[in-house]
Design an enzyme around this catalytic site. Sequence first.
Site, PDB file in Angstrom:
ATOM      1  N   HIS A   5      -1.880   2.387  -5.848  1.00  0.00           N
ATOM      2  CA  HIS A   5      -2.863   1.322  -5.680  1.00  0.00           C
ATOM      3  C   HIS A   5      -3.042   0.519  -6.965  1.00  0.00           C
ATOM      4  CE1 HIS A   5      -6.130  -0.866  -3.864  1.00  0.00           C
ATOM      5  NE2 HIS A   5      -6.880  -0.625  -4.914  1.00  0.00           N
TER       6      HIS A   5
ATOM      7  N   LYS B  17      -2.416  -2.063   7.820  1.00  0.00           N
ATOM      8  CA  LYS B  17      -3.601  -1.513   8.489  1.00  0.00           C
ATOM      9  C   LYS B  17      -3.767  -2.131   9.869  1.00  0.00           C
ATOM     10  CE  LYS B  17      -6.436  -0.205   4.507  1.00  0.00           C
ATOM     11  NZ  LYS B  17      -7.732  -0.394   3.819  1.00  0.00           N
TER      12      LYS B  17
ATOM     13  N   ARG C  28       0.850  -1.184   0.000  1.00  0.00           N
ATOM     14  CA  ARG C  28       0.000   0.000   0.000  1.00  0.00           C
ATOM     15  C   ARG C  28       0.888   1.237   0.000  1.00  0.00           C
ATOM     16  NH1 ARG C  28      -2.341  -3.430   4.023  1.00  0.00           N
ATOM     17  NH2 ARG C  28      -4.471  -4.114   3.505  1.00  0.00           N
TER      18      ARG C  28
END
Length: 308
Positions: A248, A177, A153
């Site tokens: 992305h 995340k 990411r």
Amino acid sequence: MQINPSELLTMWLKEREVQNQSPHTLHAYTRDVSDFLKFCDERKLQLADVESTDLREYLAHKVEYQQLSPGSLQRLLSAIRQFMKWAEEGGYLAFNPADDFKLKRQSRPLPGMIDIETVNQILDQAEPEAEIPKQMWYRDKAILELLYSSGLRLAEVQGLKIGDIDFNRQLLRITGKGNKTRIVPFGSKAKDAVMNWLKVYPLWNGDFVKTAHIFITQKGNPLGARQIENRVKYQALRAGVNVDLHPHLLRHCFASHMLSGSRDLRAVQEMLGHSNLSTTQIYTHVDFDHLAQVYDQAHPRAQLHKKT
């Protein structure tokens, strides 16, 4: 004593106002619930008699005559559900027909897709001749290679530290995340690109300590997310590729190309850092020809017509 639906709506909105709902939200509630109550009135349908089939008819009516999007339908249903839940809790309704009523979830749009040849055209472009642009290219190429090699990411490549790279085993320690850590491999071309960049690194005041950011500006500061995005776009343009390249999209290409080559969805899930397999399925293109072949070979009822 029975209270008519309009009075119930007024009472509900007053409670929402006391709870400091914004004027914009109150206006949306008024519009959406009033529209549904009008629909019921036109069909001589009492609020207490509303069933899930009536909700389905109402939403179908909105789609047919107003071409409402799935997102708008979800908003409508949410307002109606909250209103009827309040009415049920207040004893004005025996049950809330909207409570268990669900729309099919709106599918997430997939980002665009570029083929392997186009990715290679970007990554294998010639380096600039001038010294500073050449140094920038070494840094940018390392970023591009890691994005595509390991499916990182934007925030993950931005936060990458010196101590996160194991060059001997070609592994990256990634903090993703939810502050979750995962270990992912990176390829030989990515390794070469990072090592070439690290030769420039000290010239840009880079500090070879484990906690230092790998990707920095010429002043030695950590490279920002927007700066990375801009450099990724710039290098696609420099390569003569007419595509809006962003981090992305490279992550998506990594997942799609890996899945196409390996057929191993769970391995791709692990490398992307997805907690749910369904998320990986959304982010990758599925090879339906391969699925059909697997089905024909594996399912006990797929080839019953064939003689054994």
